[in-house]
Design an enzyme around this catalytic site. Structure first.
Site, PDB file in Angstrom:
ATOM      1  N   TYR A 268      -2.922  -3.441   6.513  1.00  0.00           N
ATOM      2  CA  TYR A 268      -3.484  -3.088   5.219  1.00  0.00           C
ATOM      3  C   TYR A 268      -3.867  -1.614   5.282  1.00  0.00           C
ATOM      4  CZ  TYR A 268      -6.080  -2.569   1.042  1.00  0.00           C
ATOM      5  OH  TYR A 268      -6.471  -2.104  -0.183  1.00  0.00           O
TER       6      TYR A 268
ATOM      7  N   ARG B 165     -15.896  -3.998   5.625  1.00  0.00           N
ATOM      8  CA  ARG B 165     -15.443  -2.986   4.660  1.00  0.00           C
ATOM      9  C   ARG B 165     -16.450  -2.800   3.521  1.00  0.00           C
ATOM     10  NH1 ARG B 165      -9.554  -5.045   4.851  1.00  0.00           N
ATOM     11  NH2 ARG B 165      -9.745  -5.968   2.794  1.00  0.00           N
TER      12      ARG B 165
ATOM     13  N   ARG C  89     -26.516  -2.324   0.384  1.00  0.00           N
ATOM     14  CA  ARG C  89     -27.383  -1.157   0.161  1.00  0.00           C
ATOM     15  C   ARG C  89     -28.763  -1.582  -0.310  1.00  0.00           C
ATOM     16  NH1 ARG C  89     -22.934   1.257  -2.945  1.00  0.00           N
ATOM     17  NH2 ARG C  89     -21.553   2.301  -1.460  1.00  0.00           N
TER      18      ARG C  89
ATOM     19  N   ARG D 235     -10.598 -12.544  -9.500  1.00  0.00           N
ATOM     20  CA  ARG D 235     -11.210 -11.512 -10.335  1.00  0.00           C
ATOM     21  C   ARG D 235     -10.404 -11.312 -11.613  1.00  0.00           C
ATOM     22  NH1 ARG D 235      -9.975  -6.039  -6.652  1.00  0.00           N
ATOM     23  NH2 ARG D 235      -7.716  -6.347  -6.536  1.00  0.00           N
TER      24      ARG D 235
ATOM     25  N   ASP E  90      -5.128   1.712   2.976  1.00  0.00           N
ATOM     26  CA  ASP E  90      -5.489   2.319   1.706  1.00  0.00           C
ATOM     27  C   ASP E  90      -4.559   3.504   1.446  1.00  0.00           C
ATOM     28  OD1 ASP E  90      -7.494   0.848   0.440  1.00  0.00           O
ATOM     29  OD2 ASP E  90      -9.022   1.598   1.815  1.00  0.00           O
TER      30      ASP E  90
ATOM     31  N   GLU F 256      -6.470 -12.644 -11.567  1.00  0.00           N
ATOM     32  CA  GLU F 256      -5.762 -12.455 -10.293  1.00  0.00           C
ATOM     33  C   GLU F 256      -5.925 -13.707  -9.422  1.00  0.00           C
ATOM     34  OE1 GLU F 256      -6.447  -8.289  -9.268  1.00  0.00           O
ATOM     35  OE2 GLU F 256      -6.245  -8.902  -7.180  1.00  0.00           O
TER      36      GLU F 256
ATOM     37  N   ARG G  21      -0.461 -12.703   2.140  1.00  0.00           N
ATOM     38  CA  ARG G  21      -0.939 -13.291   0.893  1.00  0.00           C
ATOM     39  C   ARG G  21      -0.244 -12.542  -0.240  1.00  0.00           C
ATOM     40  NH1 ARG G  21      -3.215 -17.981   1.058  1.00  0.00           N
ATOM     41  NH2 ARG G  21      -4.687 -17.580  -0.644  1.00  0.00           N
TER      42      ARG G  21
HETATM   43  P1  FAD Z   1       4.621   0.368  -0.725  1.00  0.00           P
HETATM   44  O1  FAD Z   1       3.836   0.911  -1.845  1.00  0.00           O
HETATM   45  O2  FAD Z   1       4.691  -1.104  -0.574  1.00  0.00           O
HETATM   46  O3  FAD Z   1       6.101   0.949  -0.841  1.00  0.00           O
HETATM   47  C1  FAD Z   1       7.184   0.406  -0.104  1.00  0.00           C
HETATM   48  C2  FAD Z   1       8.421   0.494  -0.980  1.00  0.00           C
HETATM   49  O4  FAD Z   1       9.554   0.124  -0.187  1.00  0.00           O
HETATM   50  C3  FAD Z   1       8.389  -0.438  -2.179  1.00  0.00           C
HETATM   51  O5  FAD Z   1       8.560   0.277  -3.374  1.00  0.00           O
HETATM   52  C4  FAD Z   1       9.573  -1.381  -1.918  1.00  0.00           C
HETATM   53  O6  FAD Z   1      10.259  -1.726  -3.122  1.00  0.00           O
HETATM   54  C5  FAD Z   1      10.465  -0.560  -1.009  1.00  0.00           C
HETATM   55  N1  FAD Z   1      11.340  -1.373  -0.154  1.00  0.00           N
HETATM   56  C6  FAD Z   1      10.970  -2.343   0.715  1.00  0.00           C
HETATM   57  N2  FAD Z   1      12.043  -2.848   1.338  1.00  0.00           N
HETATM   58  C7  FAD Z   1      13.112  -2.193   0.866  1.00  0.00           C
HETATM   59  C8  FAD Z   1      14.517  -2.268   1.123  1.00  0.00           C
HETATM   60  N3  FAD Z   1      15.028  -3.119   2.020  1.00  0.00           N
HETATM   61  N4  FAD Z   1      15.348  -1.459   0.429  1.00  0.00           N
HETATM   62  C9  FAD Z   1      14.858  -0.573  -0.493  1.00  0.00           C
HETATM   63  N5  FAD Z   1      13.523  -0.460  -0.762  1.00  0.00           N
HETATM   64  C10 FAD Z   1      12.678  -1.246  -0.090  1.00  0.00           C
HETATM   65  N6  FAD Z   1      -5.302   1.459  -1.787  1.00  0.00           N
HETATM   66  C11 FAD Z   1      -6.319   2.260  -2.168  1.00  0.00           C
HETATM   67  O7  FAD Z   1      -6.484   3.356  -1.611  1.00  0.00           O
HETATM   68  N7  FAD Z   1      -7.164   1.910  -3.201  1.00  0.00           N
HETATM   69  C12 FAD Z   1      -7.031   0.726  -3.863  1.00  0.00           C
HETATM   70  O8  FAD Z   1      -7.824   0.437  -4.773  1.00  0.00           O
HETATM   71  C13 FAD Z   1      -5.986  -0.138  -3.471  1.00  0.00           C
HETATM   72  N8  FAD Z   1      -5.824  -1.322  -4.095  1.00  0.00           N
HETATM   73  C14 FAD Z   1      -4.851  -2.168  -3.675  1.00  0.00           C
HETATM   74  C15 FAD Z   1      -4.741  -3.396  -4.316  1.00  0.00           C
HETATM   75  C16 FAD Z   1      -3.788  -4.302  -3.886  1.00  0.00           C
HETATM   76  C17 FAD Z   1      -3.676  -5.603  -4.598  1.00  0.00           C
HETATM   77  C18 FAD Z   1      -2.959  -3.986  -2.786  1.00  0.00           C
HETATM   78  C19 FAD Z   1      -1.989  -4.977  -2.252  1.00  0.00           C
HETATM   79  C20 FAD Z   1      -3.044  -2.748  -2.171  1.00  0.00           C
HETATM   80  C21 FAD Z   1      -3.995  -1.829  -2.598  1.00  0.00           C
HETATM   81  N9  FAD Z   1      -4.100  -0.573  -2.014  1.00  0.00           N
HETATM   82  C22 FAD Z   1      -5.116   0.264  -2.404  1.00  0.00           C
HETATM   83  C23 FAD Z   1      -3.161  -0.129  -0.957  1.00  0.00           C
HETATM   84  C24 FAD Z   1      -1.922   0.636  -1.494  1.00  0.00           C
HETATM   85  O9  FAD Z   1      -1.179  -0.224  -2.319  1.00  0.00           O
HETATM   86  C25 FAD Z   1      -1.096   1.121  -0.289  1.00  0.00           C
HETATM   87  O10 FAD Z   1      -1.844   2.075   0.419  1.00  0.00           O
HETATM   88  C26 FAD Z   1       0.254   1.758  -0.645  1.00  0.00           C
HETATM   89  O11 FAD Z   1       0.980   0.989  -1.549  1.00  0.00           O
HETATM   90  C27 FAD Z   1       1.088   1.945   0.606  1.00  0.00           C
HETATM   91  O12 FAD Z   1       2.271   2.645   0.305  1.00  0.00           O
HETATM   92  P2  FAD Z   1       3.624   2.386   1.114  1.00  0.00           P
HETATM   93  O13 FAD Z   1       4.583   3.408   0.660  1.00  0.00           O
HETATM   94  O14 FAD Z   1       3.351   2.289   2.564  1.00  0.00           O
HETATM   95  O15 FAD Z   1       4.099   0.924   0.658  1.00  0.00           O
HETATM   96  N1  UDP Z   2     -15.161 -10.178  -0.840  1.00  0.00           N
HETATM   97  C1  UDP Z   2     -15.888 -11.257  -1.287  1.00  0.00           C
HETATM   98  N2  UDP Z   2     -16.419 -11.207  -2.538  1.00  0.00           N
HETATM   99  C2  UDP Z   2     -16.233 -10.175  -3.374  1.00  0.00           C
HETATM  100  C3  UDP Z   2     -15.475  -9.076  -2.919  1.00  0.00           C
HETATM  101  C4  UDP Z   2     -14.943  -9.108  -1.650  1.00  0.00           C
HETATM  102  O1  UDP Z   2     -16.049 -12.224  -0.574  1.00  0.00           O
HETATM  103  O2  UDP Z   2     -16.728 -10.229  -4.517  1.00  0.00           O
HETATM  104  C5  UDP Z   2     -14.587 -10.254   0.523  1.00  0.00           C
HETATM  105  C6  UDP Z   2     -13.132 -10.743   0.500  1.00  0.00           C
HETATM  106  O3  UDP Z   2     -12.921 -11.561   1.630  1.00  0.00           O
HETATM  107  C7  UDP Z   2     -12.347  -9.460   0.614  1.00  0.00           C
HETATM  108  C8  UDP Z   2     -13.264  -8.627   1.515  1.00  0.00           C
HETATM  109  O4  UDP Z   2     -14.603  -8.980   1.123  1.00  0.00           O
HETATM  110  O5  UDP Z   2     -11.081  -9.658   1.191  1.00  0.00           O
HETATM  111  C9  UDP Z   2     -13.072  -7.119   1.390  1.00  0.00           C
HETATM  112  O6  UDP Z   2     -13.331  -6.734   0.052  1.00  0.00           O
HETATM  113  P1  UDP Z   2     -12.457  -5.648  -0.663  1.00  0.00           P
HETATM  114  O7  UDP Z   2     -13.037  -5.365  -1.972  1.00  0.00           O
HETATM  115  O8  UDP Z   2     -12.222  -4.535   0.300  1.00  0.00           O
HETATM  116  O9  UDP Z   2     -11.157  -6.506  -0.921  1.00  0.00           O
HETATM  117  P2  UDP Z   2      -9.634  -6.126  -1.021  1.00  0.00           P
HETATM  118  O10 UDP Z   2      -9.522  -4.670  -1.368  1.00  0.00           O
HETATM  119  O11 UDP Z   2      -9.127  -6.505   0.329  1.00  0.00           O
HETATM  120  O12 UDP Z   2      -9.167  -7.026  -2.124  1.00  0.00           O
END
Ligand code: FAD
Ligand code: UDP
Length: 384
Positions: A349, A174, A178, A280, A351, A301, A250
């Protein structure tokens, strides 16, 4: 009279986008979410103390090559320019990520041009690894041992709780390497931040007379029978009361602290060393560079194994989890009138842009099956 009502479980992006599409097609849509807010994990709100817009469940940067999805989100919020420029602290110095010419020159104390750096790194790489299978092999093959140790090894052990020899190469793929000074973390054509946050955007998506949202409402299966079809974006194993065991995730702990001024000068600072317990620190005011705030709010975090009462963040999807997933998929395929969607419903996972793309495709598939008189599949995108 045919029923035309739809239940969506979850008011995250999956539920909101499918709901909007079906409401626009004339359906009566009910959405329930157990949380007291919409937008799922993308939820943003103003910090009471500093007024900074915070990404409550971790930082979210919107990036995509999908022009239709970019137009879609821009319908509901103005996206302002934002480039994710991540820094990393390792061995007592601060570097730029993803690994780029600046990182390489600084790390090795050189002033190489792109071609020289490419040959230099190629000479460090383990070219005996033809097809990298594991995360570690991928790193050793493409950046060599020193950069791997400094930036990836410790971080990955902290993030995933296991050795990079046990993780698939796909996780590291991912991240680009560069041989120029481009330090944009993402390489997508469109990148930005919603001016008033993701929650305002999702509220805009849900603002349709055909949609009713019930917050703080946990779905129970006896509700399903009242509806023509259910789209479920909750956890796949949760639908079955975890009867085969729990799919591994996780989770993250966020340690909040405030600072009077600018704490780290950037939005995201990664910590590559295993000895630093967090992965981070994010300083959220830098996610809204068009705003100005005196005070600052930051989050350390920490990643750890997800217990039953924790929020599931990253699906693990190792061999063991995939076997369990396959058993749950087999069970789900016997359930009628339900489509499992989103990151939890399909245990992937995703986005945000991919989530929206799949939600649009799911709604379109539903309408097509209705027109064809065929039944809607349990999964539009098979999770295996
Ligand atoms: P969710 O957002 O999880 O929504 C599901 C909803 O269902 C929740 O609100 C939950 O409360 C509800 N629910 C579950 N079970 C029940 C139940 N039984 N009854 C009622 N409600 C329920 N994507 C990016 O593009 N860029 C990013 O920088 C990025 N950063 C991220 C960082 C982290 C730490 C994480 C974990 C994800 C990140 N993502 C990012 C991904 C992004 O969060 C997801 O694409 C998005 O949340 C998916 O939406 P969803 O609706 O499928 O799930
Ligand atoms: N990663 C790492 N060092 C960094 C950033 C990312 O080793 O400083 C690794 C880590 O295993 C991570 C993966 O690269 O899960 C993908 O990075 P990304 O930024 O996409 O992480 P995520 O959005 O999954 O937190």
């Amino acid at each position: 009279m045919p029923k035309t009502s739809i239940l969506l479980v979850g008011a995250g992006l999956s539920g909101a986008v499918i709901g909007r599409e079906l409401a626009e097609a004339g359906y009566e849509v009910t959405i329930v979410d157990q949380r007291d807010h919409v937008a799922g994990n993308c939820h943003t709100e103003r910090d009471a103390e500093t007024d900074v817009m915070i990404h409550v469940y971790g930082p979210h940067i919107f990036h995509t090559d999908d022009a239709e999805v970019w137009d879609y989100v821009n319908r509901f919020q103005t996206f302002l320019p934002y480039k994710n420029r991540v820094k990393a602290t390792s061995g007592g110095a601060v570097y730029s990520l993803p690994i780029n010419l600046h990182t390489i020159n600084q790390f090795f104390g050189k002033t190489m041009r792109p071609d020289e750096a490419r040959s230099f790194i190629e000479a460090k790489a383990d070219t005996s690894i033809e097809t990298p299978e594991t995360f570690e092999e991928q790193a050793l093959r493409f950046v060599g041992p020193q950069l791997y140790e400094a930036f990836f090894k410790g971080y990955t052990i902290k993030q995933w709780g296991m050795s990079p020899t046990e993780l698939p190469a796909s996780i590291l793929k991912r991240l680009p390497v560069r041989f120029n000074y481009d330090d944009n973390y993402f390489f997508h054509q469109f990148q930005g931040m919603p001016e008033n946050g993701y929650t305002a955007m999702v509220e805009g998506i849900l603002d349709h007379p055909g949609i009713t949202v019930h917050l703080s409402t946990t779905f129970t299966q006896d509700q399903a029978g009242d509806y023509d079809h259910v789209f479920y974006s909750g956890p796949l194993d949760g639908w079955f009361d975890y009867r085969l065991g729990r799919l591994g995730y996780r989770t993250l702990d966020f340690e909040r602290f405030t600072y009077d001024g600018d704490y780290q000068g950037c939005a995201v600072m990664n910590y590559g060393e295993e000895g630093v317990p967090y992965t981070r620190i994010t300083e959220h005011k830098h996610f809204s560079p068009w705003e100005s705030h005196e005070g600052s709010v930051c989050y350390r975090e920490y990643s750890r194994a997800c217990e039953p009462d924790d929020i599931p963040y990253y699906p693990i999807r190792q061999v063991k989890e995939k076997a369990l997933l396959s058993d749950y998929v087999a069970l789900a395929e016997k359930v009628e009138g339900v489509t499992f969607v989103g990151r939890l419903g399909t245990y992937r996972y995703l986005d945000m842009d991919v989530t929206i793309r799949e939600a649009l495709d799911t709604a379109a598939a539903f309408l097509k099956h209705r027109d064809d008189g065929t039944s809607m599949p349990t999964f539009v995108k098979p999770p295996l």
